[in-house]
Structures are given as C-alpha cells and as structure tokens.
Design an enzyme around this catalytic site. Sequence first.
Site, PDB file in Angstrom:
ATOM      1  N   GLU A  45      -9.156   5.178   3.428  1.00 22.75           N
ATOM      2  CA  GLU A  45      -7.942   5.725   4.032  1.00 22.75           C
ATOM      3  C   GLU A  45      -6.806   5.795   3.013  1.00 22.75           C
ATOM      4  O   GLU A  45      -6.529   4.837   2.293  1.00 22.75           O
ATOM      5  CB  GLU A  45      -7.460   4.878   5.218  1.00 22.75           C
ATOM      6  CG  GLU A  45      -6.125   5.403   5.743  1.00 22.75           C
ATOM      7  CD  GLU A  45      -5.546   4.606   6.901  1.00 22.75           C
ATOM      8  OE1 GLU A  45      -6.159   3.609   7.310  1.00 22.75           O
ATOM      9  OE2 GLU A  45      -4.474   5.001   7.371  1.00 22.75           O
ATOM     10  N   ASP A 110       0.532 -10.018  -1.627  1.00 26.50           N
ATOM     11  CA  ASP A 110       1.863  -9.460  -1.859  1.00 26.50           C
ATOM     12  C   ASP A 110       2.825 -10.627  -2.005  1.00 26.50           C
ATOM     13  O   ASP A 110       2.914 -11.479  -1.119  1.00 26.50           O
ATOM     14  CB  ASP A 110       2.255  -8.566  -0.666  1.00 26.50           C
ATOM     15  CG  ASP A 110       3.655  -7.976  -0.841  1.00 26.50           C
ATOM     16  OD1 ASP A 110       4.191  -8.054  -1.962  1.00 26.50           O
ATOM     17  OD2 ASP A 110       4.192  -7.443   0.135  1.00 26.50           O
ATOM     18  N   ASP A 112       6.791 -11.400  -2.602  1.00 23.47           N
ATOM     19  CA  ASP A 112       8.055 -10.681  -2.571  1.00 23.47           C
ATOM     20  C   ASP A 112       9.200 -11.643  -2.853  1.00 23.47           C
ATOM     21  O   ASP A 112       9.252 -12.736  -2.311  1.00 23.47           O
ATOM     22  CB  ASP A 112       8.234 -10.044  -1.188  1.00 23.47           C
ATOM     23  CG  ASP A 112       9.313  -8.978  -1.216  1.00 23.47           C
ATOM     24  OD1 ASP A 112       8.960  -7.818  -0.992  1.00 23.47           O
ATOM     25  OD2 ASP A 112      10.479  -9.313  -1.483  1.00 23.47           O
TER      26      ASP A 112
END
Lengths: 415, 491
Positions: A45, A110, A112
């Site tokens: 995708e 991830d 951050d």
Amino acid sequence: MAVAEAVDTSPEVMLTFYRRLYPFKSIFNWLNHEHAPTRLFTHREFAFTLQGDVYLRYQCFRTAEELKKQVCQLNPTRFEIGPVYSFRPKDKKTAPPGAFNPVQRELVFDIDMTDYDPVRTCCSGADICRRCWAFISAAVQVLHVSIREQFGYEHLLWVYSGRRGIHLWISDKEAMELTDDQRKALVSWMTVIQGSPESSKKLNVRLNNRSLPPSLQTALEHLATIFSELVLADQNVFESQQGFESLLQQIPDLNVVKALRETWSEDPSRSSEAKWADLKSQARAYAKGSTQRINLTSAMEDIILHHTYPRIDAEVSKHRNHLLKAPFCVHPKTGRVCVPVDPERIEEFDPEKVPTVNQLLKELDSVARSEGEIGEHHSDWERTSLKPYIDMLDKHALRLMEQVRRDKRGRDVSW
Amino acid sequence: MFKSNERKPFIDDKDLVQVTNHGALRYPHRLNFYDRPPLYDVTLEEFETCALDRLRILAEIESSAARNRSWEELKTVTNAQCLKYLPLHATSAKTVDRDAERRKDHLGHFVLRLAFCRSEDLRRRFVKAETTLFKIRYDGDDHVEREMFLSSRDFDWIPVDTAEKAEHRKELLASYQGSKIETVREQTFEAEKYYKVKWTRVPDLVEKRKVFLKRGWAYVPGKEQSSIVFAEFEANLTKALEATARALPRLDEDTRIVPILDNLSQGFLAGVPSEWIGSAEHATGDEIKAEMVDELAKKHFPLCMWTLHNSLRRDHHLKHFGRLNYGLFLKVLGLSIDEAIAFWRKSFDRMTDDKFNKEHKYNIRHSFGLEGKRANYAAKSCMQLLTSGPSEAGCPYRHYSPENLQTALLSAYSSRGLTSADLPEIMATVKAAHYHVACTRVFEMTHSTFGLKKGEGVGGGESVTHPNQYAAKSMEFYKAQQDNAEAMVVE
C-alpha cells in the site's frame, strides 16, 4: 527553527523534485528485496497526501516506473508506505470479506522530539536544535544496539523524518513477518517510559526482584555518560526550581529529599552537575549494601533511564497497517528531505545541514548552467548533495538483496 | 462401529507397572495437540453430540471471561462442566474407558474446527477458548504424564547446555524471577533447566521481560516452558483453522453436515453455546397446556419472554417479531401445535376467527414446520435476541432504558423475591454491557429459595444463554423441590 532561506514547497517545486531527483528505483529495490517485482512491492500500500490535504489510500504499483508516473501525475505533498497485503490494495473491494489483510511489513519505529519536552530545556514542541538532537542520537545508539544484539536483526535503515524525529525501518525477513502481537511484545520489551508526559514518572523497568533486566543494564552503562554530558552539563535540566523539584519527586528517600531541598533552595544558581553530585554523596552516606543505599542507587538509575532512554511512539510499531512517510519525501514545513542517517555517525548528524528541496533544485540549476546542457538526466541526483544519502539507501538495499539471494541459494542447495 | 475396538478396563494387576498400559491405548496421552484429524467413520448423531458437548464447555469459558472470573474460578467451573459433558481422565484412571473419552475429545475438536473456521472473528474466538481449555487441562495434568506428553512431540526447542548457561549466567540470573529471598532465588536458578527458542514463539514472556534475549533467541527457564507449549498450541491451531477455511469450499461435503455446522457456528456468538436443542432432553415430563402458560410465565420465564407475555396479555396483541420470538419459545418449551393454536387464538381475543385463520394460523403452523419449506425453526437464542434491533422484541437488558428496565425487573420478579436493593448490582452489570451476566444474576437471585448461590448461574456455574434454557432450568429447580416434598410425604 530558524530557516535562513525561504521554504518553498509549492506544487511546481515538488513536481520537479519528483521528476528529476526522487530515487524511485532505490526505493523500489529497498522495498522489493529483489530485482524482479514481487508481492513485496506489487501488493504494497502507498498512500498519498495530495495538495490541499486530500488523503488517498490503497494505491499500489507494479513497478518503480509506474509509481513514478503516478507520483508525478498526482504530485502529492508527501506519500507514505504501508504493509504488503494479501491482495493488491487496489482490489481491496473485490477481495472476499475478511480476506484482505496485511501480511508483511517492515518493523518500524518512530522517535519524536516532542516526547522529550519534559526533559529538554533548549526548545519545545516542533522546534529542534543541534543540542537537543543529542537526545535522538542517544536513542538511536541504544536502539540500534538493542535491536541487533537482542533480536538479531541486521537490516536497519534509519531515516530522518524531516523535522524533529527519526524513523527506523527493519527489513529482515523475520521482522517483516512479525504479527501484531509479536510487534506489541517487542515494543513492550523496548519501552521504558510509559504513559503520557504528565505521568512521566512511571517507568517500566524493574523486575519483581527490583533489579534491572540485563538488557537495560547494558544500555545504562552507555546512557550514564550521555546523561552527565547531555542532561547535566549541556541541558542543565535540574538548575531551575521546577527542574530540581521534578528530580526530587523521583527520589524515594524522604530524608534525602528534605536535606537536598534545603541546600538547593538556599543556593539557586547551583548547577545540575553539582546537584547530581549532592545526590551521589547522599547515597554514599549510607552503608554499602544497606537497603537505603540500594533504593537510592536504583532511583538514580531510574532517573538516568528516564532522561535518556529512547522514547518510542509505540502505536506506530505495534500495528502492521500503520503508514509511515517514505524516505526521501520532503517535509512540507521545513522543505527538508527525509534522508537516511548512518547510525554509526549519528552524533555528527546535524538536522540543519540536511539539504532542502530548494537547495537541491538550485544545485541542479547551477550544474546545468555550468555544463551548458539542456534537458533532464536520468540520474540528476548524482550531481547534487543528495547523492551520499541515495548511495546509503542503495548500499542498504544491495545488502538486503544479497541476503535474499543467499537465502534462496541456501534453500536450493538443501534440495 | 467402534464398539468392537473398545477395550474392557484392565484388571488391575498390582505387579504391573503403570507405564505398560500406555501402549495399549489408542490415545496414549490425556492432552492432545490435535495434529492428526480423526480418520474414521462417525454417525451423524455422534458427529453432532460430540461437538455440542464441547461447545458447551467452550461457551462457558467465553462467558467466564465476560464475567471476569479469576483463573482459579475459571478452572473450577470449567472442570465441573468438563466432568459433566466431556470427562477426560488421567491415564492412571484405569477403571474408565479413557480411549472413548479421548476419542470424543478429539472428534469434538475437529468438528468444531469445521464450524469455526469460517470467519476471522469465529477463528479468533475459537482459538482463544480452545487454548484456554488446553491450559486448564495442562495445568491439571499429572506431572509425569505431562512430561511424557511433552516428550512425545517435537517442540523444536534447543536445550541450553551447562557451558552456555554458565556463559550467560549473569544475564540469565538477572532476568530469573523467583523467590524474593535472594539466596533461595539463586538456588532455584542453579537447578533450572533452560531452553532456547526463537523469541517470536514466546511473545508473552518477551513482553514482560521474563526471558533473556540474544540475537533473536529467547532463553526460557523450565518453569516458563508452558508458555512455549501454549504459544505453539495457539499458533498451530490458528494455522490449521486457516487451512481448513481455505479447504472448506472444496471439501466434498455431505449436505447433512452443512446445517449442523451452520447451527454450531451461529450458536457460539455472544458467549452462547448452542441452540437450546429439542425439548426432549429437557422436557419436564408433563405436556404443557395453553392455559398453563400464564402460571409458567410468572414463575419461570426470563425477562425477555415475560415482557412479551405481559404485553400480549395487556394489548391482546403482539407485533410480528414478538409473535415470532415468543411463539418459537413456547414451541420449544413444549407446547404442541394444537395447544399453540389454542393459546394464540385465546390471546388474540379481539380478533375475528376469520382474521385469525387467515393471518396467523398459517404462521403458527409454519413456525412448527408444517407449512412452507417445513423447516424446524429453533427458538431464538440470547445471541440472536441481543443482536436484533430494539424494535424486534430483543433482549430487554440490552434494549431498555435503565429506568424502564428497573421497573420491568421489579414488576416481573418482585413476586419471586427480587427487591429494589438488588437492582444496583444488576444495573452495574448491564452498564458494563454484560447482558447475559445480568440475566444470570437475576436467575440466581430469584432462585435463591432453592438454595442457589451467587456464582452458580443456572446451576453448575452455567450462565444464561438461551431463554428456553432459563425456563427449563427454572422448572427443573421447581420440580426437584416438589419431588423432594412428595418424597417426604411418602415417608
């Protein structure tokens, strides 16, 4: 962040970037693990964020060229990469009910900078500077070693997220095939600081016998150095009243807390280093092996972990169908390209030195002018400062393809 | 057809060591990983009963999760249910036909696989319930027999030798969970045997940092070995179900089997075992006459059916779904077709004969399988009532507003001993969306005069899963008491 030149990520700029610079072939190789297109690419995708924040999901492509064609046609501000599904994502609607499921996906992380707000003093929110990047680089070092040593994964690609964070993509076959439950378990293993920033005191570290798990023990040795350099010396986190109060909150020994609060309130300019030393000497005042000393030492270890251990956004890693921005996209606010980062040299990495899309286009212009050529080249990026980064991805993809080839050959031999 | 193979229990020979018996058993172990499908002929009846009995147990396990039972409670309840429907004795129990028990266990499991492989949701729930059942059995299994079972199968774990254990001693000891007293912990650690498996096989241990990880290998201490076994069981079953699901359309299926499978898989939804099949098993003996319904409703009906009965009496009419649900309920309760027609005719007393015969008689006969496609319709289960829309005479616990529900509860049950002091508890359960738990609790409260205690459900810890089960159980309690009274009079 102080951006010297104006950031221009207008559709025209982006289109030129995709046409002439974006390394579609390299991205294809990295996702596909082989030269000939496999399900890893064709059933994958892609999701586009178009101009005007229109979100287009379940796109898929047979080849790198097809992807490039569509990207240039739709000209998205950025696009994201999702999982490999059991059917081509385009055919989602025609798949039998319940049969359209994610089957493979890089294991992603991830990190951050916003999660570090309670422990950094230089910036907050979306801002980032060289100084607080050190938190990220500490996280990268710890995670890089842990993933390799504990889970045995080899194919790690670190990618700067374009503003204030970093992504990790793990492409090992086993990692690709992890189920959501297994991902959740792995994330739990890796998570030390739980909950929202408000409940930042809660650490998930101690085993029931109050000792640190061996995995964290190893990390702690490295983090202790970073702690004194970054948290104490550079960020000077405990200097302010608010800073040292939050430190005192994490100390279980009330007598020590009382004594320290008195000393520190009297001398408001006392540096973080001095305060940490005070705490150390308080611990040493207790007899070796006494419960109080053990408790205090554990608390100090927890504080070090709390300030320096990687803060992972767990939701990103837990689910296979989570989308993550593709490498080499342009961050719409900063104009910076999401370039791969070498974990061995993470400390030298400066987010402000990362090329912006405008800078790259200017480089292209000057090259064309000096050579007096007209027209587009296939590998225009070779003449820009994007080259070392694309080389890095190519090398990474090559290692991956090499591995897949070896595995295949190994299987053949076994026959 | 298996009768010929059934063996008489061994005559206990004291000199014989127990182990020599094992070879004689077709199923040498009590525990089963269900690796091999049953490859023999079974009668259709056996096919269904094996599955139904197993389904009861699995449904009880599911509803235990909703009732928030502790592991110990779950074990007690499940073991009680197992003993009733699916006894499975240890190999050392020589007086029972262990092979027959294990065969039933084996067969039931595979029939249910066929029924539950059809959707993602069913598969997930089936795997969960089956794994729990396996855990309960594993937990209760004799240590020696468990060891033998484990060694009978290749779990693909690598024993960690002493040299390797010594090499990682520091890390292993640090992650070893044991006694709070350090010296004791160290002692048990020294004696502990370690196994190495890929970490992906023990995600639960990794999640809690209970193992030491090195380059993808998890070092699992012996006492956590069960984690590997359970994870393996779960993974195996998940894979097998998916394979079955893919193969199912291609199976040359007997047309007699499909309806059974459909019936089974439907029944499992919403923590409900199967349809409350047939009144034969649960009939209370005497035939139920139309004029008895009023009395029965007052004493034995669950709230859903009581409300329907009540509005029928009040309005002299019921809407379509009300007629449908209540009619089928009464059919299963034991009303014959003639009694049913009599009952409905009397209930709709403001209707002309002509209208009744034209509009309702057919439907009643239809629901008895006497018209149209002549299907023998089952009464709606709790699951169906729970999932139907509010206008369709569904479950009052789910569809009523809190105020209306409290009023309804009091008017239905105050004659059976329910007081307003009991309401907060019921309402709390309803609020948490455990409707069948609330209904079960009401059953317990209204049958406390029969000695039913909290947590016993409708008897034996079973929860309410079907309005007819509720009524039948209630009538059983009543009858048992009457029998007792009669017995005393006779004495």
